[in-house]
Write a protein that holds these residues in place. Structure first.
Motif, mmCIF file in Angstrom:
data_model
loop_
_atom_site.group_PDB
_atom_site.id
_atom_site.type_symbol
_atom_site.label_atom_id
_atom_site.label_comp_id
_atom_site.label_asym_id
_atom_site.label_seq_id
_atom_site.Cartn_x
_atom_site.Cartn_y
_atom_site.Cartn_z
ATOM 1 N N LEU A 23 -12.274 6.492 3.235
ATOM 2 C CA LEU A 23 -13.544 7.008 2.721
ATOM 3 C C LEU A 23 -13.478 7.231 1.215
ATOM 4 C CD1 LEU A 23 -14.480 9.556 5.540
ATOM 5 C CD2 LEU A 23 -15.536 7.336 5.087
ATOM 6 N N GLU A 24 -12.330 7.681 0.727
ATOM 7 C CA GLU A 24 -12.151 7.830 -0.720
ATOM 8 C C GLU A 24 -12.275 6.474 -1.411
ATOM 9 O OE1 GLU A 24 -11.653 10.277 -2.824
ATOM 10 O OE2 GLU A 24 -11.277 12.035 -1.576
ATOM 11 N N ASN A 25 -11.770 5.434 -0.764
ATOM 12 C CA ASN A 25 -11.882 4.095 -1.331
ATOM 13 C C ASN A 25 -13.343 3.660 -1.401
ATOM 14 O OD1 ASN A 25 -10.565 1.730 -2.381
ATOM 15 N ND2 ASN A 25 -11.041 0.699 -0.466
ATOM 16 N N ASP A 26 -14.122 3.995 -0.376
ATOM 17 C CA ASP A 26 -15.559 3.697 -0.406
ATOM 18 C C ASP A 26 -16.235 4.429 -1.562
ATOM 19 O OD1 ASP A 26 -15.182 2.182 1.842
ATOM 20 O OD2 ASP A 26 -15.908 3.706 3.241
ATOM 21 N N LEU A 27 -15.825 5.675 -1.786
ATOM 22 C CA LEU A 27 -16.390 6.452 -2.890
ATOM 23 C C LEU A 27 -16.070 5.806 -4.231
ATOM 24 C CD1 LEU A 27 -17.836 9.059 -3.835
ATOM 25 C CD2 LEU A 27 -15.592 10.165 -3.861
ATOM 26 N N SER A 85 -9.269 8.198 -12.043
ATOM 27 C CA SER A 85 -8.744 9.481 -11.571
ATOM 28 C C SER A 85 -8.849 9.596 -10.053
ATOM 29 C CB SER A 85 -9.504 10.633 -12.238
ATOM 30 O OG SER A 85 -9.302 10.628 -13.639
ATOM 31 N N LEU A 86 -9.952 9.105 -9.489
ATOM 32 C CA LEU A 86 -10.085 9.119 -8.031
ATOM 33 C C LEU A 86 -8.993 8.281 -7.374
ATOM 34 C CD1 LEU A 86 -13.943 8.797 -7.401
ATOM 35 C CD2 LEU A 86 -12.512 10.828 -7.157
ATOM 36 N N ASP A 87 -8.670 7.164 -7.997
ATOM 37 C CA ASP A 87 -7.628 6.302 -7.439
ATOM 38 C C ASP A 87 -6.267 6.990 -7.508
ATOM 39 O OD1 ASP A 87 -7.011 3.774 -6.242
ATOM 40 O OD2 ASP A 87 -6.027 3.194 -8.108
ATOM 41 N N PRO A 135 -0.381 5.890 13.640
ATOM 42 C CA PRO A 135 0.166 6.991 14.439
ATOM 43 C C PRO A 135 -0.838 8.130 14.527
ATOM 44 C CG PRO A 135 1.774 6.224 12.820
ATOM 45 C CD PRO A 135 0.482 5.543 12.501
ATOM 46 N N GLU A 136 -0.832 8.833 15.633
ATOM 47 C CA GLU A 136 -1.805 9.904 15.850
ATOM 48 C C GLU A 136 -1.769 10.939 14.734
ATOM 49 O OE1 GLU A 136 -4.854 11.979 17.517
ATOM 50 O OE2 GLU A 136 -4.068 10.015 18.143
ATOM 51 N N LEU A 137 -0.571 11.224 14.229
ATOM 52 C CA LEU A 137 -0.418 12.261 13.209
ATOM 53 C C LEU A 137 -1.114 11.896 11.904
ATOM 54 C CD1 LEU A 137 0.853 14.954 12.412
ATOM 55 C CD2 LEU A 137 2.947 13.708 11.802
ATOM 56 N N SER A 138 -1.130 10.605 11.551
ATOM 57 C CA SER A 138 -1.676 10.190 10.254
ATOM 58 C C SER A 138 -3.057 9.557 10.355
ATOM 59 C CB SER A 138 -0.721 9.189 9.585
ATOM 60 O OG SER A 138 -0.584 8.026 10.376
ATOM 61 N N ARG A 139 -3.672 9.579 11.543
ATOM 62 C CA ARG A 139 -4.939 8.869 11.736
ATOM 63 C C ARG A 139 -6.084 9.482 10.933
ATOM 64 N NH1 ARG A 139 -5.749 7.390 17.780
ATOM 65 N NH2 ARG A 139 -3.799 6.327 17.240
ATOM 66 N N LYS A 140 -6.191 10.799 10.928
ATOM 67 C CA LYS A 140 -7.294 11.440 10.208
ATOM 68 C C LYS A 140 -7.154 11.259 8.698
ATOM 69 C CE LYS A 140 -8.427 14.957 13.671
ATOM 70 N NZ LYS A 140 -9.751 14.389 13.968
ATOM 71 N N LEU A 141 -5.933 11.332 8.198
ATOM 72 C CA LEU A 141 -5.737 11.140 6.767
ATOM 73 C C LEU A 141 -5.962 9.681 6.382
ATOM 74 C CD1 LEU A 141 -5.138 12.660 4.230
ATOM 75 C CD2 LEU A 141 -2.698 12.295 4.597
ATOM 76 N N PHE A 142 -5.608 8.762 7.265
ATOM 77 C CA PHE A 142 -5.905 7.347 7.037
ATOM 78 C C PHE A 142 -7.409 7.149 6.855
ATOM 79 C CE2 PHE A 142 -7.272 3.274 8.783
ATOM 80 C CZ PHE A 142 -6.486 2.365 8.082
#
Length: 318
Positions: free
Chosen positions: A93-97, A151-153, A81-88
């Motif tokens: 990216l956090e997962n890549d980190l 902690s990141l997870d 959904p457009e509302l959650s796209r940026k947070l997705f």
């Protein structure tokens, strides 16, 4: 009253440019001022970035705009959904980190093992012992990455709860917008239509439902954003302070290695610092066990940041 003295640096920054109509100003000597005085404008105000947001929204950032090509990630992102796209995108990216720090921990441990094995094959007893002990220190540093990753997870889990709440609010927004558009079109085309009353009632109900959903989104967003980055910043501090502890003890080990240059034929003194090296490792272990954060975090519910029931209304999905 004479003007203040300015340094040659200030003199080199003169920005006065005489116009073609006005004559240039008289030199300081002709105006009765000291020969050390000069004409200059105040130092320019430097612009400091207070935000990392892209000013030109129409220009895609390098590596994240057009021309990326098709990927499974871009496909999953496009169906959000457009509302959650940026947070997705942020959560991915956090997962890549997380994967990056996992790899860094493994590499650090591998380096520690390789250092120890190299020292063992040397014919120098001191190098053999010190390299092995330094390997232990480096291996512990690699282990810190695993704790940091956990902690990141956890931080990422809090962000997922915001994302899932955004997903649940999007249909409410869309439904209200659709009803409003339908109501306006029918009102313009058939002002006397009996269906206008029904649409108006549905619109009132949709607005009420959306009002509840938006309030829930605001509460969850503020609470979980605070929790997410409180966890992450606390983990950064813990990792950094424990790395400092290990690094300081690592330097203590280096002090036990005699690196004075010998002349050909001279014999070096026997290595007698094995017990001290073991004590350094014991001290490092004790310091890590005794480490405590500067302030113990209280439950966020005590600060009034939790919902009225003390639970988040949405459980995070994978």
């Amino acid at each position: 009253m004479s003007q203040p003295f300015e340094t040659p640096v200030a003199q080199s920054q003169q920005s006065y440019q005489p116009s073609s109509d006005a004559p240039p100003p008289n030199p300081p000597e002709s105006q009765g001022h000291s020969s050390h005085e000069t004409w200059s404008n105040p130092a320019p105000i430097r612009n400091r970035a207070l935000s990392i947001r892209t000013k030109n929204k129409s220009t895609p950032s390098k590596g994240h705009g057009r021309g990326r090509g098709f990927t499974f990630r871009s496909l999953r992102e496009s169906v959000q959904p457009e509302l959650s796209r940026k947070l997705f995108r942020l959560i991915k990216l956090e997962n890549d980190l997380i994967h990056t720090h996992e790899a860094a921990g493994r590499e650090r441990t591998a380096i520690a093992t390789q250092l120890s094995e190299w020292g063992e094959q040397t014919s120098d007893e001191a190098v053999n012992d010190i390299s092995d002990k330094i390997g232990v220190i480096l291996s512990e540093m690699g282990g810190l990455e695993e704790t940091y990753v956990n902690s990141l997870d956890l931080s990422r889990t809090h962000l997922k709860m915001i994302r899932d709440t955004e997903r649940s609010v999007q249909p409410s927004r869309d439904g209200k917008s659709k009803l409003y558009d339908e109501f306006q079109k029918l009102k313009a085309k058939e002002p006397q239509s009996a269906r206008l009353v029904l649409l108006e009632q549905e619109l009132v109900r949709a607005e009420a439902e959306n009002l509840v959903a938006e309030a829930q989104l605001t509460n969850v967003t503020r609470q979980k954003l605070k929790e997410a980055y409180d966890v992450e910043f606390s983990a950064i501090i813990e990792r950094a302070e424990k790395q400092i502890i290990l690094a300081k003890h690592g330097r203590r080990l280096l002090e036990l290695l005699d690196d004075k240059a010998l002349s050909p034929g001279d014999a070096r003194m026997p290595y007698e610092n094995g017990a001290q090296a073991r004590q350094v490792l014991n001290d490092a272990e004790d310091d890590l066990k005794e480490w405590q954060p500067e302030h113990h975090h209280k439950a966020l519910s005590e600060n009034g940041s939790e919902t009225s029931k003390g639970k988040s209304p949405v459980e995070p999905s994978a």
